[in-house]
Design an enzyme around this catalytic site. Structure first.
Site, PDB file in Angstrom:
ATOM      1  N   CYS A   7      34.946 -10.136  13.446  1.00  0.00           N
ATOM      2  CA  CYS A   7      35.396 -10.133  14.833  1.00  0.00           C
ATOM      3  C   CYS A   7      35.465 -11.577  15.337  1.00  0.00           C
ATOM      4  O   CYS A   7      34.464 -12.309  15.285  1.00  0.00           O
ATOM      5  CB  CYS A   7      34.457  -9.342  15.738  1.00  0.00           C
ATOM      6  SG  CYS A   7      35.049  -9.356  17.458  1.00  0.00           S
TER       7      CYS A   7
ATOM      8  N   LYS B 225      36.833   2.670  16.677  1.00  0.00           N
ATOM      9  CA  LYS B 225      36.647   1.327  17.242  1.00  0.00           C
ATOM     10  C   LYS B 225      35.310   0.799  16.708  1.00  0.00           C
ATOM     11  O   LYS B 225      34.317   1.529  16.667  1.00  0.00           O
ATOM     12  CB  LYS B 225      36.598   1.400  18.768  1.00  0.00           C
ATOM     13  CG  LYS B 225      36.099   0.127  19.457  1.00  0.00           C
ATOM     14  CD  LYS B 225      37.016  -1.051  19.239  1.00  0.00           C
ATOM     15  CE  LYS B 225      36.440  -2.356  19.818  1.00  0.00           C
ATOM     16  NZ  LYS B 225      37.226  -3.543  19.428  1.00  0.00           N
TER      17      LYS B 225
HETATM   18  C1  LIG Z   1      35.292  -5.975  16.535  1.00  0.00           C
HETATM   19  C2  LIG Z   1      35.907  -6.790  17.394  1.00  0.00           C
HETATM   20  C3  LIG Z   1      37.285  -7.237  17.256  1.00  0.00           C
HETATM   21  C4  LIG Z   1      38.047  -7.470  18.390  1.00  0.00           C
HETATM   22  C5  LIG Z   1      37.511  -7.353  19.761  1.00  0.00           C
HETATM   23  O1  LIG Z   1      36.884  -6.319  20.107  1.00  0.00           O
HETATM   24  O2  LIG Z   1      37.706  -8.356  20.495  1.00  0.00           O
HETATM   25  N1  LIG Z   1      39.333  -7.910  18.274  1.00  0.00           N
HETATM   26  C6  LIG Z   1      39.912  -8.122  17.048  1.00  0.00           C
HETATM   27  O3  LIG Z   1      41.107  -8.511  16.943  1.00  0.00           O
HETATM   28  N2  LIG Z   1      39.185  -7.882  15.917  1.00  0.00           N
HETATM   29  C7  LIG Z   1      37.895  -7.450  15.967  1.00  0.00           C
HETATM   30  O4  LIG Z   1      37.286  -7.262  14.879  1.00  0.00           O
END
Ligand SMILES: C=Cc1c(C(=O)O)[nH]c(=O)[nH]c1=O
Length: 310
Positions: A129, A44
């Site tokens: 993000c 993550k």
């Molecule tokens: C790193 C946060 C990301 C997130 C998030 O943590 O909201 N959601 C995504 O679809 N892509 C991201 O790159």
């Protein structure tokens, strides 16, 4: 028939990986991926400190995919660096360490720690993000990308991949490729979720996630054509030594085949992995091998990037 592939000097026994963000926030989840048929795992995306993320409901599945505004919930950079250091150098299984600082300084701080650490695997710098309130996706500001990579490569000597958002205009493909071709990056990962979509529930006449009035990143079947276009456009523009990880809309061996045909060296599975868990890697490996067998391909290199045009 072999599903092996490599990125730089890194060997993957299988082209299939999870996408950052899906069932990969804890060491248990990451161990499960490493124990599966996947060719490795991606953590993550990490921030320097642990984060709770956005208010729930913050992710919703639909018949065609999902919407999320997680807001970067994670256990903090040190947690994932420790996991990466402890699980690197497994033959044929790579741990990719994903980072997503909320500022240039936070990214440089984490990259400096990686440079000083015993982790010698691949780092994925997430510049895309879409869900941090008040922040836009860095990779839509081409000069900002040039600046952060200039600062990074003053000290970073390990292997770096860049996670990109989707682009929707030919001049944007030209611009981002022109910037990236100026740096010793190892790969790009195209694409992240399609930012700031909106899923509506007509019964309740309401948005379905709470953060940002219901706006969130879209994944799943909705985004495969955009993902394939970004993989292809970048393949045609980037230096040949820059590899491509294809992400977006993968549910089957056929979808993987299409991503590789467009130029992907490896692929990452997000939304559908979230629905099915690690058994998806067995199913999709089987489906991809069936397609390759039918077409007489022995390895993914036989058809990688060989998309025809009419
Ligand atoms: C790193 C946060 C990301 C997130 C998030 O943590 O909201 N959601 C995504 O679809 N892509 C991201 O790159």
């Amino acid at each position: 028939i072999s599903l092996k592939a490599n990125i730089g000097d890194y060997q993957f026994d299988n082209v299939l990986l999870n996408a950052a963000g899906i069932r990969c926030a804890t060491t248990d989840e990451l161990d499960k991926i490493l124990d599966s048929q996947a060719g490795g795992c991606v953590t993550k995306s990490a921030t320097p400190e642990p984060r709770k993320g956005n208010e729930s409901p913050r992710m919703k599945a639909t018949a065609l995919g999902c919407i999320n505004s997680m807001g970067l919930p994670n256990h903090g950079f040190d947690y994932y660096l420790k996991f990466a250091e402890a699980n690197q150098n497994k033959a044929g299984k790579q741990v990719i360490l994903s980072i997503a600082g909320l500022s240039v300084d936070q990214n440089l701080e984490m990259l400096k720690k990686i440079q000083a650490s015993s982790f010698d695997g691949l780092t994925e710098l997430n510049l895309s993000c879409p869900n941090i309130k008040g922040e836009s996706q860095i990779a839509y500001d081409f000069e900002a990308v040039r600046e952060i990579l200039t600062d990074t490569f003053k000290f970073f000597k390990k292997q770096l991949g860049i996670k990109l958002p989707p682009y929707f205009d030919m001049h944007q493909f030209d611009r981002i490729a022109e910037v990236l071709n100026g740096f010793p990056i190892t790969y790009v990962n195209a694409i992240n979720s399609v930012g700031n979509g909106l899923i509506v529930n007509p019964e309740t006449e309401s948005a379905v996630i709470k953060p940002k009035g219901g706006f969130g990143g879209i994944g799943g079947q909705y985004i495969k054509p955009t993902a394939l276009a970004n993989v292809r456009a970048l393949r045609l523009r980037l230096r040949p030594d820059i590899s491509i990880i294809g992400t977006g809309g993968i549910r089957s061996g056929q979808d993987v085949f299409e991503h590789i045909l467009c130029g992907a060296n490896l692929v990452q599975i997000g939304t559908q992995f979230g629905f099915e868990g690690t058994k998806i890697f067995d199913r999709i490996s089987r489906e991809l091998k069936e397609i390759m067998d039918k077409k007489g391909y022995q390895s993914v290199a036989d058809f990688r990037g060989k998309l025809k045009t009419l």
